[in-house]
Design a protein around this motif. Structure first.
Motif, PDB file in Angstrom:
ATOM      1  N   VAL A  79      68.697  57.341  49.616  1.00  0.00           N
ATOM      2  CA  VAL A  79      68.925  55.971  49.107  1.00  0.00           C
ATOM      3  C   VAL A  79      68.044  54.939  49.812  1.00  0.00           C
ATOM      4  O   VAL A  79      68.512  53.885  50.233  1.00  0.00           O
ATOM      5  CB  VAL A  79      70.418  55.549  49.159  1.00  0.00           C
ATOM      6  CG1 VAL A  79      71.212  56.386  48.188  1.00  0.00           C
ATOM      7  CG2 VAL A  79      71.023  55.647  50.540  1.00  0.00           C
ATOM      8  N   THR A  80      66.733  55.237  49.918  1.00  0.00           N
ATOM      9  CA  THR A  80      65.816  54.304  50.562  1.00  0.00           C
ATOM     10  C   THR A  80      65.171  53.364  49.547  1.00  0.00           C
ATOM     11  O   THR A  80      65.319  52.148  49.635  1.00  0.00           O
ATOM     12  CB  THR A  80      64.714  55.078  51.321  1.00  0.00           C
ATOM     13  OG1 THR A  80      65.324  55.964  52.236  1.00  0.00           O
ATOM     14  CG2 THR A  80      63.811  54.104  52.050  1.00  0.00           C
TER      15      THR A  80
ATOM     16  N   ASN B 135      73.093  51.125  47.755  1.00  0.00           N
ATOM     17  CA  ASN B 135      72.050  50.557  48.611  1.00  0.00           C
ATOM     18  C   ASN B 135      70.728  51.297  48.486  1.00  0.00           C
ATOM     19  O   ASN B 135      70.013  51.492  49.467  1.00  0.00           O
ATOM     20  CB  ASN B 135      72.500  50.542  50.075  1.00  0.00           C
ATOM     21  CG  ASN B 135      73.282  49.290  50.413  1.00  0.00           C
ATOM     22  OD1 ASN B 135      72.700  48.290  50.805  1.00  0.00           O
ATOM     23  ND2 ASN B 135      74.576  49.321  50.212  1.00  0.00           N
ATOM     24  N   ALA B 136      70.406  51.733  47.270  1.00  0.00           N
ATOM     25  CA  ALA B 136      69.176  52.514  47.087  1.00  0.00           C
ATOM     26  C   ALA B 136      67.964  51.614  46.884  1.00  0.00           C
ATOM     27  O   ALA B 136      66.875  51.896  47.353  1.00  0.00           O
ATOM     28  CB  ALA B 136      69.320  53.450  45.909  1.00  0.00           C
TER      29      ALA B 136
ATOM     30  N   THR C 111      66.381  53.164  55.921  1.00  0.00           N
ATOM     31  CA  THR C 111      66.527  53.510  54.494  1.00  0.00           C
ATOM     32  C   THR C 111      66.711  52.245  53.659  1.00  0.00           C
ATOM     33  O   THR C 111      67.609  52.151  52.827  1.00  0.00           O
ATOM     34  CB  THR C 111      67.697  54.491  54.233  1.00  0.00           C
ATOM     35  OG1 THR C 111      68.928  53.867  54.567  1.00  0.00           O
ATOM     36  CG2 THR C 111      67.542  55.751  55.056  1.00  0.00           C
ATOM     37  N   VAL C 112      65.828  51.267  53.894  1.00  0.00           N
ATOM     38  CA  VAL C 112      65.915  49.978  53.213  1.00  0.00           C
ATOM     39  C   VAL C 112      65.122  49.994  51.909  1.00  0.00           C
ATOM     40  O   VAL C 112      65.638  49.670  50.847  1.00  0.00           O
ATOM     41  CB  VAL C 112      65.395  48.846  54.107  1.00  0.00           C
ATOM     42  CG1 VAL C 112      65.554  47.508  53.401  1.00  0.00           C
ATOM     43  CG2 VAL C 112      66.114  48.845  55.443  1.00  0.00           C
TER      44      VAL C 112
ATOM     45  N   THR D 266      69.634  46.903  54.220  1.00  0.00           N
ATOM     46  CA  THR D 266      69.282  48.204  53.657  1.00  0.00           C
ATOM     47  C   THR D 266      69.443  48.328  52.141  1.00  0.00           C
ATOM     48  O   THR D 266      69.395  49.434  51.619  1.00  0.00           O
ATOM     49  CB  THR D 266      69.994  49.383  54.372  1.00  0.00           C
ATOM     50  OG1 THR D 266      71.231  49.629  53.790  1.00  0.00           O
ATOM     51  CG2 THR D 266      70.114  49.149  55.859  1.00  0.00           C
ATOM     52  N   ALA D 267      69.598  47.202  51.431  1.00  0.00           N
ATOM     53  CA  ALA D 267      69.619  47.285  49.971  1.00  0.00           C
ATOM     54  C   ALA D 267      68.225  47.619  49.456  1.00  0.00           C
ATOM     55  O   ALA D 267      68.013  48.629  48.794  1.00  0.00           O
ATOM     56  CB  ALA D 267      70.091  45.970  49.381  1.00  0.00           C
TER      57      ALA D 267
HETATM   58  K   LIG Z   1      67.723  51.148  50.343  1.00  0.00           K
END
Ligand SMILES: [K+]
Ligand SMILES: [K+]
Lengths: 449, 449
Positions: free
Chosen positions: A63-64, A178-179, A394-395, A282-283
């Motif tokens: 989910v980056t 939050n991907a 993982t932003v 991290t969204a």
């Molecule tokens: K993300």
């Protein structure tokens, strides 16, 4: 000893493989299967290499949201659906795993009383776990469903029922987990001043990023004074970071023609500042051009990305509670106080060890990752640093460096994303199993992984 | 309580002003007097502004070495002498203050038995302190005198007796005090392959950067097994950092035409790698062009600058022992061990609190300083980051950003240099006064400030 027996039993449940290894293998398996699916000709509008497919798959499962291609124009509807499923698996898998580990360790989680898995591991029956997982999935799907309906209000009139609903579904899933994957070029820049998008998308990723434990706690207690210490810290810390990010972003970028300067009106500028203040948690969506931000704003964004969101959430980073304990412990030290107090609860000295271990490992990882990537890439260092930080947390925000990296650099980014996702959970597992479940005095329990 | 009485007495000795405030005021006074002296027409070959004079004075008193002008061509002999005196005052003042605080706190320092200031503060008479200060000064002057003689061997034949001896004296003082000021343009680049310069200058700054306690301990004990834990950690840590820096620098820069690539032979390349591996430990001289290093090498150099040298030394940074405890504590945590063991001694849990407080404050300072400087300067971020790190660690290495900063940026760099020098000592004072002098079990004592 209690601890040993507890660990022994947990291993037994997982066929003697330690849970973090199980998690890592599951994630690795998802990445490979996802990569192969995305490589199929049916997934794309123009053929991509297996390496690119694996990169996108890694980015989705962790989910980056970092990408070397434009998602909307590269993939077919099938490919986009594969990405959405990978995101959902990655995000929910994460939350579920974290909650399962914590509850198996006897750490109370914010759930209706009858569901709390108590200290005695004998109560952690398969049945209980199944119920827990079902509840997590229900909450996630409920949030996402509400998100789809709200977003459809914007996108159905614009794109018609079929495409409008599809856009709403994809972005709701991408936001809650939050991907940060978006189907539009330039992420959500087209909706920089749209109130609905600016409320619904952040609401989803903030909710997803607070963590299941906090959301469950709020749902159950509904009164500030009755919330757990962890929930209080998470809510106060999140609010403080958002206010700080909002004010600083607006102040630094107000007249920058590349970002806020050329926006039509004050309302749009404020919406954009709000969005850029919350997305580094991290969204990974963006409504202005990340590459045009001033160096100072970029640095602030990197710091927010390093902190990330909450434990047992879909967010990454060292976590908000870790930052709070770090600051409280430092302040306590200079006040010559040997104990930490916050909201009327004390924090154990052991928490400090945890925080230090987690922070040191994280900083070493980012520094080492940056060093390794920079060996093969002499370019804009700030952009590279931004990209590595984004991968670690993982932003998924990008200043464009990812697209310029060679295969070696991209492979490193993939590894950093993977470690950034699986690593803190593994450390969280160590942290959880390290504490003896039965506390001897009333200390507040917070989660740091 | 013991602790309170001890602090009360120490305040009494300093006319009720806390020692760190005394130190800060002394440093500030030196900066201002030095700045006014350097501003005099007699100090310069071409008139400089008062601001520039204050910047150079700050850089000299804090033994940093950053400069906006070329020292050799800007200042007269008198001006150079003023700078040398400022460096000597700054460097020795530092060492003396640190040792005085530690000994006043009853922490044993590596000195001949009759001079050890024991736990009872009543023994800390003015007479004892005078003797201690005299010894510190003697050791420093002896080291510098040997340095002058050795350097004269190179520079007297080249420049004649008068100028040759002057160059030798200035650079010996600058090296022992880890100041990094040089009278040649391009620092010591002219002597990149000269064995004498490459041995004498680093020997002086490594000795000065190990710290008086370690040097005194080695002088007294002369056997590894009898050295204190602090000395052992400092020697092993220093050796490890130097080897790592040497190998990495050579590997990364061997074929870079801007640094090692165009050097005439392998010996020169090895000498240059050696010099660049040791100078980030806050010496600040350079024999190759710092601005031409690869990004990866620059990052490694920044990490070395952040770590710095030893406590109670002329070096800056978070200190080698702090890094070691950070790593040991993290490793111990993942081994699920609750105690730290190294070289057969245990480290108290409290050391971990100290390390965390020191590291957190340092990282926040660097991040905040960088953020503030970057507000007024959108440029090469790596160079700016390098400069801020260099100022914080009072290193003095530069990739050229300092010369491009406006008055606001330069003022910030001055503040960062000042805090980078006075701050860790202040924190060190807190750390020292925090421990109760009489330990209850045999724990190894190390210094973290
Ligand atoms: K993300
Ligand atoms: K220096």
């Amino acid at each position: 000893m209690d601890l040993k027996r507890a660990r022994g039993r947990l291993h037994l449940q997982s066929l003697r493989i330690p849970p973090p290894a199980v998690l890592a293998l599951l994630y690795l398996g998802s990445v490979i299967v996802g990569g192969l699916l995305l490589w199929l000709p049916v997934s794309t509008q123009e053929q991509i290499s297996l390496f690119t497919a694996l990169f996108i798959s890694t980015s989705a499962v962790t989910v980056t949201g970092l990408s070397t291609v434009d998602i909307g124009t590269t993939f077919s509807l099938f490919g986009e659906a594969v990405i959405m499923v990978l995101i959902q698996l990655g995000g929910l898998g994460l939350m579920t795993f974290a909650v399962l580990v914590l509850s198996a360790m006897g750490i109370p989680i914010g759930m209706p009383q009858r569901l709390i898995l108590r200290e005695d591991l004998n109560q952690t029956t398969l049945n209980n776990l199944t119920v827990l997982v079902r509840i997590i999935f229900s909450v996630a799907l409920l949030c996402e469903a509400v998100g789809v309906l709200a977003l459809a209000w914007v996108w159905v009139p614009q794109f018609g029922w079929a495409q409008g609903l599809w856009y709403s579904a994809f972005h709701a899933v991408s936001a809650f987990n939050n991907a940060g994957f978006a189907l539009f070029p330039g992420s959500l820049s087209l909706y920089v001043g749209d109130p609905v998008v600016n409320i619904v998308i952040p609401a989803l990723f903030i909710l997803g990023g607070l963590g299941f434990i906090v959301v469950g706690d709020i749902y159950q207690k509904r009164k500030w004074s009755r919330l757990t210490l962890h929930s209080k810290l998470m809510l106060v810390g999140t609010a403080a970071l958002i206010v700080w990010g909002f004010v600083t972003f607006a102040a630094l970028e107000w007249n920058n023609p590349g970002t806020l300067g050329d926006l039509p009106d004050t309302a749009t500028k404020l919406w954009a500042s709000w969005f850029q203040a919350v997305t580094p948690r991290t969204a990974g969506f963006n409504t202005i051009n990340t590459a045009e931000m001033h160096d100072s704003t970029t640095l602030m964004t990197m710091l927010l990305m390093l902190v990330g969101g909450g434990s047992t959430s879909t967010a990454g980073g060292i976590k908000v509670t870790t930052l709070i304990v770090l600051i409280l412990a430092t302040a306590a030290f200079f006040r010559r106080s040997t104990t930490l107090h916050v909201f009327g609860r004390s924090l154990k000295m052991e928490e400090i060890m945890k925080v230090m271990a987690l922070t040191t490992v994280s900083m070493l990882l980012v520094a080492l990752g940056l060093f390794a990537v920079s060996i093969s890439h002499d370019g804009n260092f700030l952009d590279l640093m931004f990209e590595v930080t984004s991968a670690f947390g993982t932003v998924g925000l990008s200043r464009g460096a990812t697209a310029q990296l060679d295969t070696f650099g991209l492979t490193l980014i993939m590894i950093i994303m993977f470690i950034g996702r699986v690593g803190p959970l593994t450390i969280g597992f160590f942290l959880a199993t390290r504490s003896v479940p039965r506390v001897r005095y009333p200390a507040g329990q917070i989660y740091l992984g």
